[in-house]
Design a protein around this motif. Sequence first.
Motif, PDB file in Angstrom:
ATOM      1  N   GLU A 410       0.813  -1.213   0.000  1.00 15.01           N
ATOM      2  CA  GLU A 410       0.000   0.000   0.000  1.00 15.01           C
ATOM      3  C   GLU A 410       0.850   1.269   0.000  1.00 15.01           C
ATOM      4  OE1 GLU A 410      -2.934  -0.308   3.172  1.00 15.01           O
ATOM      5  OE2 GLU A 410      -4.446  -0.412   1.593  1.00 15.01           O
ATOM      6  N   MET A 411       0.228   2.330  -0.474  1.00 10.78           N
ATOM      7  CA  MET A 411       0.869   3.632  -0.557  1.00 10.78           C
ATOM      8  C   MET A 411       1.401   4.057   0.813  1.00 10.78           C
ATOM      9  SD  MET A 411      -0.890   7.092  -2.049  1.00 10.78           S
ATOM     10  CE  MET A 411      -2.225   6.997  -0.856  1.00 10.78           C
ATOM     11  N   ARG A 412       2.593   4.610   0.815  1.00 11.10           N
ATOM     12  CA  ARG A 412       3.219   5.052   2.055  1.00 11.10           C
ATOM     13  C   ARG A 412       2.594   6.373   2.506  1.00 11.10           C
ATOM     14  NH1 ARG A 412       7.768   5.145   0.213  1.00 11.10           N
ATOM     15  NH2 ARG A 412       8.174   7.379  -0.043  1.00 11.10           N
ATOM     16  N   ARG A 413       2.044   6.361   3.740  1.00 16.00           N
ATOM     17  CA  ARG A 413       1.474   7.579   4.325  1.00 16.00           C
ATOM     18  C   ARG A 413       1.832   7.586   5.809  1.00 16.00           C
ATOM     19  NH1 ARG A 413      -4.680   8.364   2.404  1.00 16.00           N
ATOM     20  NH2 ARG A 413      -4.891   6.160   2.913  1.00 16.00           N
ATOM     21  N   GLU A 414       3.077   7.948   6.073  1.00 20.59           N
ATOM     22  CA  GLU A 414       3.610   7.863   7.429  1.00 20.59           C
ATOM     23  C   GLU A 414       3.143   9.004   8.322  1.00 20.59           C
ATOM     24  OE1 GLU A 414       7.785   7.701   6.796  1.00 20.59           O
ATOM     25  OE2 GLU A 414       7.754   5.655   5.969  1.00 20.59           O
ATOM     26  N   ARG A 415       2.583  10.059   7.729  1.00 26.47           N
ATOM     27  CA  ARG A 415       2.159  11.230   8.519  1.00 26.47           C
ATOM     28  C   ARG A 415       0.653  11.461   8.359  1.00 26.47           C
ATOM     29  NH1 ARG A 415       6.950  14.535   9.420  1.00 26.47           N
ATOM     30  NH2 ARG A 415       8.737  13.647   8.330  1.00 26.47           N
ATOM     31  N   LEU A 416      -0.098  10.390   8.302  1.00 28.90           N
ATOM     32  CA  LEU A 416      -1.534  10.477   8.054  1.00 28.90           C
ATOM     33  C   LEU A 416      -2.282  10.897   9.317  1.00 28.90           C
ATOM     34  CD1 LEU A 416      -3.768   9.928   5.922  1.00 28.90           C
ATOM     35  CD2 LEU A 416      -3.932   7.622   6.877  1.00 28.90           C
ATOM     36  N   SER A 417      -3.137  11.899   9.176  1.00 29.40           N
ATOM     37  CA  SER A 417      -3.975  12.317  10.294  1.00 29.40           C
ATOM     38  C   SER A 417      -5.180  11.392  10.402  1.00 29.40           C
ATOM     39  CB  SER A 417      -4.424  13.774  10.097  1.00 29.40           C
ATOM     40  OG  SER A 417      -5.113  13.919   8.864  1.00 29.40           O
ATOM     41  N   GLY A 418      -6.007  11.604  11.404  1.00 32.36           N
ATOM     42  CA  GLY A 418      -7.133  10.719  11.642  1.00 32.36           C
ATOM     43  C   GLY A 418      -8.254  10.889  10.638  1.00 32.36           C
ATOM     44  N   ALA A 419      -9.089   9.860  10.535  1.00 31.29           N
ATOM     45  CA  ALA A 419     -10.297   9.939   9.696  1.00 31.29           C
ATOM     46  C   ALA A 419     -11.394  10.555  10.559  1.00 31.29           C
ATOM     47  CB  ALA A 419     -10.683   8.559   9.193  1.00 31.29           C
ATOM     48  N   PHE A 420     -11.282  11.855  10.798  1.00 37.18           N
ATOM     49  CA  PHE A 420     -12.098  12.523  11.803  1.00 37.18           C
ATOM     50  C   PHE A 420     -13.590  12.497  11.510  1.00 37.18           C
ATOM     51  CE2 PHE A 420      -7.955  14.822  11.711  1.00 37.18           C
ATOM     52  CZ  PHE A 420      -7.494  14.416  12.943  1.00 37.18           C
ATOM     53  N   THR A 421     -13.964  12.339  10.254  1.00 39.79           N
ATOM     54  CA  THR A 421     -15.383  12.397   9.896  1.00 39.79           C
ATOM     55  C   THR A 421     -15.942  11.080   9.398  1.00 39.79           C
ATOM     56  OG1 THR A 421     -14.912  13.055   7.605  1.00 39.79           O
ATOM     57  CG2 THR A 421     -15.113  14.826   9.226  1.00 39.79           C
ATOM     58  N   THR A 422     -15.108  10.076   9.234  1.00 36.42           N
ATOM     59  CA  THR A 422     -15.576   8.816   8.646  1.00 36.42           C
ATOM     60  C   THR A 422     -15.232   7.593   9.489  1.00 36.42           C
ATOM     61  OG1 THR A 422     -13.543   8.719   7.313  1.00 36.42           O
ATOM     62  CG2 THR A 422     -15.496   9.685   6.284  1.00 36.42           C
ATOM     63  N   SER A 423     -14.643   7.780  10.656  1.00 35.47           N
ATOM     64  CA  SER A 423     -14.294   6.642  11.514  1.00 35.47           C
ATOM     65  C   SER A 423     -14.674   6.980  12.955  1.00 35.47           C
ATOM     66  CB  SER A 423     -12.793   6.335  11.434  1.00 35.47           C
ATOM     67  OG  SER A 423     -12.416   5.382  12.413  1.00 35.47           O
ATOM     68  N   TRP A 424     -15.441   6.088  13.582  1.00 33.11           N
ATOM     69  CA  TRP A 424     -15.836   6.316  14.972  1.00 33.11           C
ATOM     70  C   TRP A 424     -14.629   6.429  15.883  1.00 33.11           C
ATOM     71  CZ3 TRP A 424     -20.499   7.860  16.085  1.00 33.11           C
ATOM     72  CH2 TRP A 424     -21.571   7.492  15.271  1.00 33.11           C
ATOM     73  N   ALA A 425     -13.585   5.673  15.579  1.00 33.81           N
ATOM     74  CA  ALA A 425     -12.403   5.680  16.442  1.00 33.81           C
ATOM     75  C   ALA A 425     -11.674   7.015  16.419  1.00 33.81           C
ATOM     76  CB  ALA A 425     -11.452   4.559  16.015  1.00 33.81           C
ATOM     77  N   ASP A 426     -11.841   7.780  15.346  1.00 33.83           N
ATOM     78  CA  ASP A 426     -11.091   9.031  15.211  1.00 33.83           C
ATOM     79  C   ASP A 426     -11.914  10.286  15.460  1.00 33.83           C
ATOM     80  OD1 ASP A 426      -8.798   7.629  14.570  1.00 33.83           O
ATOM     81  OD2 ASP A 426      -9.132   7.718  12.412  1.00 33.83           O
ATOM     82  N   ILE A 427     -13.178  10.126  15.816  1.00 32.96           N
ATOM     83  CA  ILE A 427     -14.015  11.300  16.068  1.00 32.96           C
ATOM     84  C   ILE A 427     -13.455  12.075  17.235  1.00 32.96           C
ATOM     85  CG2 ILE A 427     -16.279  12.066  16.880  1.00 32.96           C
ATOM     86  CD1 ILE A 427     -17.532   9.957  15.172  1.00 32.96           C
ATOM     87  N   ALA A 428     -13.357  13.386  17.075  1.00 32.27           N
ATOM     88  CA  ALA A 428     -12.800  14.223  18.139  1.00 32.27           C
ATOM     89  C   ALA A 428     -13.698  14.175  19.371  1.00 32.27           C
ATOM     90  CB  ALA A 428     -12.651  15.656  17.638  1.00 32.27           C
ATOM     91  N   GLY A 429     -13.074  14.068  20.533  1.00 24.00           N
ATOM     92  CA  GLY A 429     -13.815  14.035  21.789  1.00 24.00           C
ATOM     93  C   GLY A 429     -13.878  15.416  22.419  1.00 24.00           C
ATOM     94  N   VAL A 430     -14.828  15.574  23.317  1.00 32.70           N
ATOM     95  CA  VAL A 430     -14.986  16.830  24.057  1.00 32.70           C
ATOM     96  C   VAL A 430     -14.631  16.570  25.515  1.00 32.70           C
ATOM     97  CG1 VAL A 430     -16.582  18.639  24.777  1.00 32.70           C
ATOM     98  CG2 VAL A 430     -16.807  17.593  22.506  1.00 32.70           C
ATOM     99  N   LYS A 431     -13.651  17.318  26.015  1.00 38.68           N
ATOM    100  CA  LYS A 431     -13.213  17.142  27.390  1.00 38.68           C
ATOM    101  C   LYS A 431     -14.027  18.046  28.326  1.00 38.68           C
ATOM    102  CE  LYS A 431      -8.444  15.950  26.154  1.00 38.68           C
ATOM    103  NZ  LYS A 431      -7.024  16.289  26.324  1.00 38.68           N
ATOM    104  N   PRO A 432     -14.433  17.509  29.466  1.00 36.72           N
ATOM    105  CA  PRO A 432     -15.219  18.314  30.415  1.00 36.72           C
ATOM    106  C   PRO A 432     -14.360  19.408  31.044  1.00 36.72           C
ATOM    107  CG  PRO A 432     -14.663  16.195  31.373  1.00 36.72           C
ATOM    108  CD  PRO A 432     -14.219  16.136  29.953  1.00 36.72           C
TER     109      PRO A 432
END
Length: 432
Positions: A410-432
Motif C-alpha cells: 500500500e501507498m506510504r502515508r507515514e504522517r496520516l492524520s485521523g479519519a475525523f469524519t468517517t471513523s468512529w475511532a477518530d471522532i474528536a472528543g470533548v473534554k469536560p
Amino acid sequence: MSSIRSRPEPPRFALVDCNNFYVSCERVFQPHLEGLPVVVLSNNDGCVVARSNEVKRLGLPMGAPAFKWQAFLERHGVRVFSSNYALYADMSDRVMSVLASLAPEIEIYSHDEAFLLFQGSWRRDLKEYAGRIRSEVGRRTGIPVSIGLARTKTLAKLANKLAKTVPGFQGVLDLEGRPDTDRLLSALPVKDVWGIGPRYAALLERHGIRSVLALREADEQWIKKRLTVVGLQTVLELRGIPCIGLEASPPPAKSLRRSRSFGRPVRDLEELREALTVHVHSAAQRLRANQQVAGCLHVFLQTNRFKPEPQYSAQRSTALTQATNGTQPLLKTALGLLKRIYKPGYAYTKTGVILSDLQPEASRQLSLWEAEPPKREGPKGLMQVMDRINTAYGKGTLQYASAGTERAWEMRRERLSGAFTTSWADIAGVKP
C-alpha cells in the motif's frame, strides 16, 4: 400611456474557492495548527501539494520533493501531513452542500471550487450576500473560502484570485462597476487567465500581451487565428460577455481509472493481484454510485522509468460480453488480464484498472447474444449490501478475499492524520 420596462440586469457569476483546502481540512480538527506552517504531501509522501500561507511566505515551492527539502522543513518547524483523501472528500461534500443551500444555481467545478449563478432579485446587494455565504461556510464547516463576483465565469475566476491574495478585499471581490477594474487586471499576468495554458501564455507574451488587460484589448481576429475560437471566447468573457454557461449537471464520465503507486517496489504476482482487486472494487463501486455500467476493461502494469534498472510496462484490454458494474465479473476479467501481462523479475511500482465505454445502467445496449436485459439485483443484492456497509462503516469494511489483509504494497502515508469524519475511532472528543 404605456409603461417603460427597465432593461433586465445581466446575470452574475460567483466563484467560491476554498483557501489552501487540504491544509484547512487538517486545521478544522487540529485547531492548534492555526497560524503554524503546514504542508500536505502527495502519494507516498512524495511532493508538496498543499501549503499554508505561512509556508508560502517562507518560499517553499509547490511540488517540492519532500526528501530534498527535509532540512528546510525541520529548520522552520513545518508540520507535515500525508494526503488524507477520505477526510478531504467528506469535507468537500460538506462545503458543496452548504453552498447548494445558499445559492439558486451551482456548478461544482472541482473538490474545492464551485461556480454560483445569480439572476434577477438575487443580484441585489450581492457583495454583501457573498460575505454572508463566506461566513456561513466557515461557521458550518470550518473551511475558509474566497469569493469572486463578475458578469462571466472567466472574470469571476480572476476576481477570486484577487480576493484571495489581496488582504484589503477581505475574501470577497465584486468586479461589477468598480472604477479600478482596469488597474486590477493590468496587474495580473496573462497566465492567470482561466484557459490560457503555458504554451498560449508564452505565445501571447512573445507578442507583447503580458497582462490580463492587454489580452482583453487584443484584436479579435488575431486572437481567433492564433488561439482558435476558444481563445476568442476567453477574450469576450474578459470584456464581460458571457460565453461559458453554468454546468449544473456535468456530462457523465466516459471512462473511470483507479490506480495508486506502491509504497515499495512489488515483484510478486500475488501482491499485484491484491492491489488490482482493491482498485477494481473501488471502480465498480463508483460505477454503481453513478448508475453506470462499463463495456470495456483495461489493466496496466509498470515499473519506475526513472530508476536505472530493468524496465517493463504493459497494458491489456478486453471488451466485456455484457456491460456491467458488478465487482465479481469485472474482477475475474481484470485478474485474468493481469496474469497475461505479468512478467517475473521486475520491480513494479504501479498497477491499475481503466473502465471505459461507460453507459447509463438503465439504458445499456444489449449484446447480440442477449434476448433481454439481465434482472437487476434487488435492494438486498450482494453488491448493494457491500456498498451500504462500506459507506456506513468505512472504506474496506467488507472486501474480497483476493484483496489480502497485510497489504505491504500500500501507498506510504507515514504522517496520516485521523479519519475525523468517517471513523468512529477518530471522532474528536470533548473534554469536560
